[in-house]
Design a protein around this motif. Structure first.
Motif, PDB file in Angstrom:
ATOM      1  N   ASP A 115      53.154 -80.684  50.577  1.00 48.10           N
ATOM      2  CA  ASP A 115      53.150 -81.366  49.284  1.00 48.10           C
ATOM      3  C   ASP A 115      53.957 -80.603  48.231  1.00 48.10           C
ATOM      4  OD1 ASP A 115      52.134 -83.624  47.776  1.00 48.10           O
ATOM      5  OD2 ASP A 115      50.993 -82.149  46.621  1.00 48.10           O
ATOM      6  N   SER A 207      51.195 -92.862  57.722  1.00 48.52           N
ATOM      7  CA  SER A 207      51.104 -93.205  56.288  1.00 48.52           C
ATOM      8  C   SER A 207      51.001 -91.944  55.426  1.00 48.52           C
ATOM      9  CB  SER A 207      49.903 -94.110  56.040  1.00 48.52           C
ATOM     10  OG  SER A 207      48.715 -93.471  56.450  1.00 48.52           O
ATOM     11  N   ARG A 208      50.301 -90.917  55.942  1.00 44.71           N
ATOM     12  CA  ARG A 208      50.185 -89.645  55.200  1.00 44.71           C
ATOM     13  C   ARG A 208      51.531 -88.936  55.135  1.00 44.71           C
ATOM     14  NH1 ARG A 208      45.284 -86.087  57.298  1.00 44.71           N
ATOM     15  NH2 ARG A 208      45.708 -84.950  55.365  1.00 44.71           N
ATOM     16  N   GLU A 211      53.720 -90.693  52.516  1.00 39.94           N
ATOM     17  CA  GLU A 211      53.432 -90.325  51.123  1.00 39.94           C
ATOM     18  C   GLU A 211      54.193 -89.072  50.695  1.00 39.94           C
ATOM     19  OE1 GLU A 211      49.263 -89.901  50.567  1.00 39.94           O
ATOM     20  OE2 GLU A 211      48.819 -92.014  50.930  1.00 39.94           O
ATOM     21  N   HIS A 214      57.779 -90.202  49.760  1.00 45.20           N
ATOM     22  CA  HIS A 214      57.860 -91.380  48.883  1.00 45.20           C
ATOM     23  C   HIS A 214      58.235 -92.647  49.655  1.00 45.20           C
ATOM     24  CE1 HIS A 214      57.690 -88.294  45.854  1.00 45.20           C
ATOM     25  NE2 HIS A 214      58.865 -87.812  46.228  1.00 45.20           N
ATOM     26  N   ARG A 216      56.508 -95.722  52.659  1.00 46.16           N
ATOM     27  CA  ARG A 216      55.258 -96.292  53.158  1.00 46.16           C
ATOM     28  C   ARG A 216      54.809 -95.578  54.430  1.00 46.16           C
ATOM     29  NH1 ARG A 216      55.147-102.653  53.898  1.00 46.16           N
ATOM     30  NH2 ARG A 216      55.413-102.501  51.626  1.00 46.16           N
TER      31      ARG A 216
END
Length: 285
Positions: A115, A207-208, A211, A214, A216
């Motif tokens: 992240d 999906s993670r 994210e 940026h 889907r």
């Protein structure tokens, strides 16, 4: 004779008058227009049944399990049928390896690290380019324009770019999603990573990973480097990834699926019980 005859007649007439008085005492005479007053019987609320009315506008009905009556969408039906098929059929080791993922604690540390190195968003990039354009427009003629410092992008996504990074041995850690459909898109990545000695791991879910970049969904991402402050954390994650995936030869040989349903298991158990009973009876003879 006339006196004797009159006495019984008087006696017979007086008897109905007494009965009329008795009836008026037991029953109250209700006049027209008056409402009858209902007498309430005393009861104990602890032991009496409280009947609820579930009609329209009355009591709320209790919650029931309506799963059997629910009309599920087609994609949910396909998901469930696919899950059942993967349990019933024999799954080869190359596909079954995607069911083995990082544990929750390690995955939390991994996603915290990833992240920090998210690629910049479109709005941030637009603001950065506008600032550079304004600075260039403000510089007088004859002077060199200020150089634009492009931010270093450590997190890369896309199957083609990740494959190139693995082949060039520039990827420090490759993260693959466990639920890529079709699975053939990422089926070769674990073998390629082992051959090029690049650490890789499989996590939940696409999906993670999407994210982080940026989007889907994202099938896989590659981390090309980190800052000096996060180098220790990356080395720990690389070590656990190598131990669980790169150097683990057992889970590459294990087949998946081949589990019977509940009714089938019950039939087999019943059959085994009957066979055991028959063999016991034969042994006694």
């Amino acid at each position: 004779m006339s006196q004797k005859q009159t006495k019984p007649a008087a006696a017979t007439k007086a008897a109905p008058a007494k009965t009329a008085v008795a009836t008026t005492k037991s029953k109250k005479v209700v006049k027209k227009g008056e409402k009858k007053i209902k007498t309430r019987t005393l009861f104990n609320a602890l032991y009496t049944k409280n009947v609820k009315n579930f009609g329209t506008g009355f009591g709320v009905q209790p919650k029931r399990d309506l799963t059997h009556f629910t009309h599920w969408p087609r994609y949910i039906k396909l998901q469930r049928q696919r899950r059942v098929l993967l349990k019933r059929l024999k799954v080869p080791p190359t596909i079954n390896q995607f069911t083995r993922v990082f544990d929750k604690n390690t995955a939390v540390h991994l996603f915290k690290l990833l992240d920090k190195y998210r690629p910049e968003e479109a709005s941030v990039k637009k603001a950065r380019l506008l600032k550079i354009a304004e600075a260039r427009a403000a510089t007088p003629k004859g002077q060199p324009a200020p150089k634009a410092e492009k931010p270093v992008q450590y997190l890369r996504h896309g199957i083609d770019s990740v494959t190139k990074l693995i082949e060039k041995k520039k990827a420090k850690l490759v993260v693959i999603a466990h639920d890529v459909d079709p699975v053939e898109l990422v089926l070769y990545l674990p073998t390629l990573c082992r051959r090029m000695d690049v650490p890789y791991c499989i996590v939940k879910s696409k999906s993670r990973l999407g994210e982080l970049v940026h989007m889907r969904n994202a099938s896989c991402v590659a981390l090309t480097g980190v800052n000096s402050a996060d180098s220790n954390e990356l080395s720990l994650l690389v070590e656990s990834a190598k131990q669980m995936f790169n150097n683990n030869t057992e889970h590459r040989k294990t087949w998946g699926g081949n589990t019977l349903s509940g009714p089938a298991r019950a039939i087999l158990a019943k059959r085994q019980k009957a066979e055991a009973k028959e063999s016991l009876a034969k042994s006694k003879i």
